[in-house]
Design a protein around this motif. Structure first.
Motif, PDB file in Angstrom:
ATOM      1  N   PRO A   3      35.230  43.576  48.434  1.00  0.00           N
ATOM      2  CA  PRO A   3      35.635  44.808  49.101  1.00  0.00           C
ATOM      3  C   PRO A   3      35.452  44.692  50.611  1.00  0.00           C
ATOM      4  O   PRO A   3      34.664  43.883  51.109  1.00  0.00           O
ATOM      5  CB  PRO A   3      34.711  45.856  48.502  1.00  0.00           C
ATOM      6  CG  PRO A   3      33.494  45.096  48.088  1.00  0.00           C
ATOM      7  CD  PRO A   3      33.997  43.746  47.653  1.00  0.00           C
ATOM      8  N   ASP A 110      37.754  50.730  40.541  1.00  0.00           N
ATOM      9  CA  ASP A 110      38.494  49.587  40.014  1.00  0.00           C
ATOM     10  C   ASP A 110      37.521  48.789  39.148  1.00  0.00           C
ATOM     11  O   ASP A 110      36.664  48.069  39.668  1.00  0.00           O
ATOM     12  CB  ASP A 110      39.024  48.733  41.172  1.00  0.00           C
ATOM     13  CG  ASP A 110      39.946  47.612  40.698  1.00  0.00           C
ATOM     14  OD1 ASP A 110      39.706  47.065  39.601  1.00  0.00           O
ATOM     15  OD2 ASP A 110      40.890  47.264  41.437  1.00  0.00           O
ATOM     16  N   ARG A 117      38.226  52.137  45.406  1.00  0.00           N
ATOM     17  CA  ARG A 117      39.401  52.200  46.264  1.00  0.00           C
ATOM     18  C   ARG A 117      39.527  53.632  46.775  1.00  0.00           C
ATOM     19  O   ARG A 117      39.730  54.564  45.991  1.00  0.00           O
ATOM     20  CB  ARG A 117      40.664  51.789  45.501  1.00  0.00           C
ATOM     21  CG  ARG A 117      40.617  50.339  44.997  1.00  0.00           C
ATOM     22  CD  ARG A 117      41.920  49.933  44.318  1.00  0.00           C
ATOM     23  NE  ARG A 117      41.846  48.574  43.794  1.00  0.00           N
ATOM     24  CZ  ARG A 117      42.092  47.479  44.520  1.00  0.00           C
ATOM     25  NH1 ARG A 117      42.433  47.611  45.804  1.00  0.00           N
ATOM     26  NH2 ARG A 117      41.994  46.286  43.979  1.00  0.00           N
ATOM     27  N   THR A 119      41.351  56.419  49.228  1.00  0.00           N
ATOM     28  CA  THR A 119      42.650  56.678  49.841  1.00  0.00           C
ATOM     29  C   THR A 119      42.556  57.879  50.776  1.00  0.00           C
ATOM     30  O   THR A 119      42.037  58.932  50.405  1.00  0.00           O
ATOM     31  CB  THR A 119      43.724  56.954  48.775  1.00  0.00           C
ATOM     32  OG1 THR A 119      43.741  55.880  47.836  1.00  0.00           O
ATOM     33  CG2 THR A 119      45.099  57.080  49.403  1.00  0.00           C
ATOM     34  N   GLU A 125      44.272  52.704  52.426  1.00  0.00           N
ATOM     35  CA  GLU A 125      43.330  52.394  51.366  1.00  0.00           C
ATOM     36  C   GLU A 125      42.164  51.599  51.934  1.00  0.00           C
ATOM     37  O   GLU A 125      42.355  50.624  52.655  1.00  0.00           O
ATOM     38  CB  GLU A 125      43.991  51.599  50.239  1.00  0.00           C
ATOM     39  CG  GLU A 125      43.022  51.333  49.078  1.00  0.00           C
ATOM     40  CD  GLU A 125      43.665  50.597  47.914  1.00  0.00           C
ATOM     41  OE1 GLU A 125      44.197  51.273  47.019  1.00  0.00           O
ATOM     42  OE2 GLU A 125      43.602  49.347  47.911  1.00  0.00           O
ATOM     43  N   THR A 127      38.380  49.869  50.752  1.00  0.00           N
ATOM     44  CA  THR A 127      37.607  49.470  49.580  1.00  0.00           C
ATOM     45  C   THR A 127      36.138  49.337  49.935  1.00  0.00           C
ATOM     46  O   THR A 127      35.772  48.890  51.027  1.00  0.00           O
ATOM     47  CB  THR A 127      38.113  48.137  49.004  1.00  0.00           C
ATOM     48  OG1 THR A 127      38.089  47.127  50.022  1.00  0.00           O
ATOM     49  CG2 THR A 127      39.546  48.283  48.489  1.00  0.00           C
TER      50      THR A 127
END
Length: 498
Positions: A3, A110, A117, A119, A125, A127
């Motif tokens: 990430p 995820d 994730r 948004t 996006e 992470t």
């Protein structure tokens, strides 16, 4: 898959900064702190209406590990809280991780990649291995949809979006709401407006405010001998503990203390307001503590002014130049002030859409079932989520007590994650259920269930009729639990099990 960040923190108020400090202590340096506003400080940045001040003594309303010896009053004005927030960000080097004007709309776990994730509203996006939600309890303003309000042609101010350039001097002003914010604001407007009408739906318990300037010599003493400020904090903590923990959470056992607090508030009202009918209208008909009480020496006295009127008849509608109540009375106004509080349970828990393992939507889960969070911070099927200010998390002393307790939980949990060289943690269903059962049973002795709260219209109660905000334990117990909770209450996934 790696990430972008160790953690994505939503909220740059004291909760988000506290979480960032704890994460840094654990060795996590790649942090992203996102906030929808244009600067840090949370509620102390958003709110800057006249009369704004902390409603808990300043010696308590701060991080215990970062005391501020420079408070100018026992109850510090809001601008000093904002400066304290800036000091914390600079002291712990947090500004570089902050981004402002970023509205986080959604976060999804995820499970294959073992990270979150996130948004934003503009489609970006981001992470992060961990997701920390620190949007606070009071971050989603509530604006009632009054009939005809769009036809009103005067100025409209919400306390969370105050226009500092607007001068109410000589104006006819209406304030809707009599909660803690209104209690601070109304005396300030009454001194300036030509006419002020206060529209009250539910009166609030108000006790005298023992407030005074902190002399420079005392501030210097606090700075040079921190133990003196620590001692002052302990004294104030003990008083708050007695008021909130004993009088509210142990109502069944300590009902006389609760009644004594109500008698103090009634005496304060009687000594402050001359008109008998106004006193009756300002007297709550629910038990002390059902709704958050507040402190003020000026609120009640404002109703003695010739230019100030209390209106208890419900609002029927607005028209172009005023408000019409159900009894047919028309109140002409130039400026409308909305002190209508916040929406906790419909949109604030959580303040964004969070999708966990197996597609579970946190907001829908809470609203369709019960609001719940293990130790007020984690939820089953939401790995690596640290949900600050969640159901059953708020400690009775102050917001900072809650934050620091949750920081302690984070340190213990993440320490075990590192010891096991694991990639994710998740609280078990069994541990979560046991905690929910425990707090539910403990709250059975509180004023919320043993007292008369049906008319309080309190934000402590959610749409299920549960008082799912306060943690029904002493402050000492909440800190002890944060450092001793069974590590077996969590499942840890290692790279070999992913």
């Amino acid at each position: 898959m790696t990430p972008e960040f160790d953690a994505v923190i939503v909220g740059a108020g004291f909760g988000g900064m506290g979480a960032a400090i704890a994460l840094q202590e654990m060795g996590y340096s790649r942090l992203s702190i996102l906030d929808r506003e244009d600067d840090l400080g949370g509620t102390w940045h958003v709110n800057h209406y006249p009369g704004l001040a902390v409603d808990i003594a300043s010696v308590t309303y701060s991080y215990s590990f970062a005391p501020n010896p420079n408070w100018t009053r026992l109850f510090a004005p809001g601008a000093e809280l904002k400066r304290y927030a800036e000091h914390i960000a600079d002291t712990y080097d947090l500004r570089h991780a902050m981004r402002f004007g970023v509205l986080v709309e959604r976060a999804e776990w995820d499970d294959d990649a073992q990270f979150w994730r996130v948004t934003t509203a503009d489609g970006e996006e981001i992470t992060g291995r961990f997701l920390v939600t620190a949007t606070g309890f009071l971050s989603q303003p509530h604006t009632p949809d009054f009939p005809g309000i769009d036809s009103f042609t005067g100025a409209v101010l919400h306390t969370t979006r105050w226009d500092d350039a607007h001068d109410v001097s000589g104006e006819r002003v209406a304030v809707i709401g009599t909660g803690a914010t209104a209690v601070q604001l109304i005396p300030e407007i009454a001194e300036r407006a030509e006419a002020l009408t206060v529209f009250q739906r539910t009166p609030i318990w108000v006790v005298p405010k023992i407030d005074f300037p902190i002399p420079p010599v005392v501030r210097r003493l606090f700075a040079r001998v921190p133990a003196t400020q620590k001692a002052a904090r302990k004294v104030n903590d003990a008083l708050l503990e007695a008021l909130m923990i004993v009088g509210v959470l142990h109502f069944r056992q300590a009902k006389p203390m609760n009644k004594a607090a109500a008698l103090l508030a009634k005496a304060h009202l009687r000594l402050s307001v001359r008109d008998r009918a106004t006193r009756r209208a300002l007297t709550p008909d629910y038990d002390f503590g059902c709704k958050r009480p507040t402190f003020s020496n000026k609120y009640f006295r404002a109703f003695n002014r010739r230019n100030t009127r209390l209106e208890t008849s419900p609002i029927e509608r607005f028209d172009a130049d005023g408000i019409v109540t159900v009894d047919g009375r028309h109140t002409p106004i130039d400026t409308l002030v909305l002190a209508t509080g916040f929406n906790l349970w419909d949109v604030n828990f959580p303040a964004l859409q969070i999708i966990g393992r197996e597609g579970r939507d946190l907001g829908a889960f809470w609203r369709d079932n019960r609001f719940q969070a293990y130790e007020g911070i984690t939820v089953p099927r939401f790995p690596n989520l640290l949900s600050l200010n969640s159901p059953y998390s708020y400690s009775g002393l102050s917001y900072f007590t809650t934050i620091e307790s949750q920081m302690g939980h984070m340190r213990r949990l993440l320490g075990e994650l590192q010891r096991r060289d694991a990639v994710s943690f998740e609280v078990t269903e069994e541990a979560n259920d046991a905690f929910l059962t425990e707090v539910t049973e403990r709250l059975g002795d509180s004023v919320f269930y043993r007292g008369q709260c049906s008319t309080a219209r309190s934000y402590y109660f959610n749409q299920h009729g549960e008082a799912a905000l306060l943690r029904p334990t002493s402050t000492t117990a909440s800190f002890r639990a944060a450092s001793t909770f069974p590590l077996s209450d969590y499942e840890f996934r290692t790279p070999a099990t992913v």
